[in-house]
Design an enzyme around this catalytic site. Structure first.
Site, short mmCIF file in Angstrom:
data_model
loop_
_atom_site.label_atom_id
_atom_site.label_comp_id
_atom_site.label_asym_id
_atom_site.label_seq_id
_atom_site.Cartn_x
_atom_site.Cartn_y
_atom_site.Cartn_z
N GLN A 254 80.47 46.31 -10.64
CA GLN A 254 80.52 46.74 -12.03
C GLN A 254 81.30 48.03 -12.19
O GLN A 254 82.00 48.22 -13.18
CB GLN A 254 79.11 46.90 -12.59
CG GLN A 254 78.41 45.59 -12.86
CD GLN A 254 79.19 44.71 -13.82
OE1 GLN A 254 79.71 43.67 -13.43
NE2 GLN A 254 79.30 45.11 -15.06
N HIS A 257 85.01 47.85 -13.04
CA HIS A 257 85.45 47.37 -14.35
C HIS A 257 86.23 48.44 -15.11
O HIS A 257 87.25 48.15 -15.75
CB HIS A 257 84.25 46.94 -15.20
CG HIS A 257 83.97 45.47 -15.13
ND1 HIS A 257 84.83 44.53 -15.62
CD2 HIS A 257 82.91 44.79 -14.63
CE1 HIS A 257 84.33 43.32 -15.42
NE2 HIS A 257 83.17 43.45 -14.82
N GLU A 321 72.71 45.69 -19.43
CA GLU A 321 73.49 44.47 -19.65
C GLU A 321 73.18 43.47 -18.53
O GLU A 321 72.83 42.32 -18.77
CB GLU A 321 74.97 44.80 -19.66
CG GLU A 321 75.87 43.59 -19.79
CD GLU A 321 77.34 43.92 -19.56
OE1 GLU A 321 78.19 43.10 -19.95
OE2 GLU A 321 77.64 44.98 -18.99
N HIS A 322 73.34 43.90 -17.29
CA HIS A 322 73.01 43.09 -16.11
C HIS A 322 71.86 43.75 -15.37
O HIS A 322 71.89 44.95 -15.12
CB HIS A 322 74.19 43.00 -15.14
CG HIS A 322 75.46 42.49 -15.75
ND1 HIS A 322 76.45 43.33 -16.23
CD2 HIS A 322 75.92 41.23 -15.95
CE1 HIS A 322 77.46 42.62 -16.69
NE2 HIS A 322 77.16 41.34 -16.55
N ASP A 355 78.93 36.08 -13.59
CA ASP A 355 80.21 36.40 -14.21
C ASP A 355 81.15 35.21 -14.22
O ASP A 355 81.98 35.08 -15.12
CB ASP A 355 80.87 37.56 -13.45
CG ASP A 355 80.73 38.88 -14.18
OD1 ASP A 355 80.08 38.92 -15.23
OD2 ASP A 355 81.28 39.88 -13.69
N HIS A 414 60.84 31.77 -62.57
CA HIS A 414 60.34 31.06 -61.39
C HIS A 414 59.11 30.24 -61.76
O HIS A 414 58.96 29.08 -61.37
CB HIS A 414 59.97 32.06 -60.28
CG HIS A 414 61.14 32.60 -59.52
ND1 HIS A 414 62.09 33.39 -60.10
CD2 HIS A 414 61.51 32.45 -58.21
CE1 HIS A 414 62.99 33.73 -59.18
NE2 HIS A 414 62.67 33.16 -58.03
#
Length: 428
Positions: A254, A257, A321-322, A355, A414
């Site tokens: 990660q 990235h 996230e992960h 992934d 109504h």
């Protein structure tokens, strides 16, 4: 990576330890994207050609990819890579097909029938980043559920020149139209439409700060987006049974990235923490993107807790996230995980599997949005309509309830919509 002892931190220090790198979506980016949006709205394709030349350094003759280019891409790829893509396709397709919604049709009381009608979003736009890492795997993650859901128009945009891997995968997934358009211009083109690029109803896909800001701006004017996207992140919970080499590789996968990515290791073992630091340094020597990873590691943490239960609690506060749980019996902690985009259980479930090819979707909420948002799935390509149908008896049974409630809210029309029907029934 900084190593911290959780019990030695006060509340403010704990909060700082779990703070993500600041996102740089400042006024300058907002203004640049707003200018690009105005160019695309007012000049259409002309603006997109100019933007490609300015930002991608490519002078295009056409925005749309021709069928011959797709054939050339297919011929250019190795059989091994095409086989790998086919395997990933099959797994992702199977997992997302399993998400096809079950029909809901129930009688809430005698004569009152309620159901849910599910319909695909008609036109969707997929954005696939390129740059230093062209993400052809993201084509699989977005186009496969769009096809399963039955979206009538699937448009894909990616910066020029689009690599063969993206083109092949898009064709494999049945994308309808592919355009050489990148960045904020692509998002605006799909949101508002041009002579070449059709307007879509919802836009999916990750991107840099300009893409993220463009998605935010088009959302404000009525085009739906998949989710807010921030820098990638992983949190690993590991005990002394974990292989330090495995843990280090997961953190680095990660960190590579981008410089704004963040990785966190939570462990109850001082010994493991020290070994992981050594492995990180050793593995960095072999990575082409080591300089990028080091920048991310400078903003990352190893946190040593008293036990694994505390590790889980810290993870829930961070909402990664992960989330990788690399412990002796990882599944025992799953029920206690409240907030995570995607969870990876066990020593042989690296985040890389999700992934690319396990079957789950890698489009995930980042920056703490996992507290309220889910990983991308088939449901994101649908919309739901509720349906109700009352028989005469059902109407009579429910009429007084609605009359009383409408009266209490002082919404006389109504109430009238019910009483005129009662009067008509009583007159028969």
């Amino acid at each position: 990576m900084q190593t911290l002892i959780w019990k030695n931190l006060n509340q403010a220090e704990r909060q700082t330890a779990l703070t993500r790198p600041a996102q740089t979506l400042g006024d300058e980016i907002t203004a640049i994207v707003a200018d690009i949006k105005n160019q695309v709205v007012n000049q259409g394709d002309t603006a997109l050609f100019a933007l490609a030349e300015k930002f991608d350094k490519v002078k295009l003759d056409s925005l749309k990819i021709a069928p011959s280019e797709l054939d050339n891409a297919q011929n250019a790829l190795s059989d091994d890579l095409k086989s790998a893509i086919d395997t990933a396709y099959a797994n992702i397709h199977k997992f997302h097909t399993a998400q096809i919604p079950t029909p809901i049709d129930t009688q809430t009381m005698v004569g009152v029938r309620c159901s849910v009608a599910t319909r695909p979003i008609e036109k969707v736009g997929l954005y696939i980043p390129a740059g230093s890492a062209p993400l052809f795997s993201t084509v699989l993650m977005l186009a496969i559920p769009a096809k399963i859901a039955g979206c009538k128009k699937i448009v894909l945009c990616s910066p020029a020149p689009i690599c063969d891997e993206i083109l092949y995968t898009a064709k494999r997934c049945g994308v309808d139209e592919i355009f050489s358009v990148g960045g904020a211009g692509a998002i605006c083109a799909m949101a508002y439409g041009t002579d070449s690029i059709p307007k879509v109803d919802k836009i999916f896909g990750p991107g840099n700060a300009f893409v993220t800001e463009a998605k935010r701006q088009v959302l404000m004017t009525g085009t739906a987006i998949d989710m807010p996207a921030g820098p990638s992140e992983v949190l690993v919970i590991a005990d002394n049974f974990a292989n330090p080499s495995f843990v280090a590789s997961d953190l680095l996968s990660q960190a590579e990235h981008g410089a704004d990515s963040q990785v966190i290791l939570l462990t109850d073992s001082h010994v493991l923490a020290d070994k992981v630091l050594g492995e990180i340094e050793s593995q960095l020597q072999t990575l082409p993107r080591a300089d990028t990873a080091r920048l991310a590691l400078a903003k990352s943490r190893i946190i040593i807790a008293d036990n694994l239960t505390e590790c889980v609690a810290i993870s829930n506060t961070y909402a990664p996230e992960h989330l990788i749980i690399n412990t002796d019996n990882p599944r025992q902690y799953l029920d206690d995980i409240a907030h995570a985009g995607s969870v990876f259980l066990g020593a042989y479930t690296p985040e890389s599997m999700g992934d690319y090819a396990s079957g789950t979707n890698h489009t995930l909420p980042t920056y703490g949005y996992a507290r309220t948002q889910s990983s991308l799935g088939l449901a994101d390509f649908y919309k739901r309509m509720t349906v109700q149908e009352l028989s005469v008896d059902g109407f009579k049974n429910l009429a007084n309830t609605v009359i009383q409630m409408a009266s209490a809210e002082q919404l006389d029309a109504h109430k009238l919509a019910v009483t005129v029907r009662l009067d008509e029934l009583q007159g028969k």
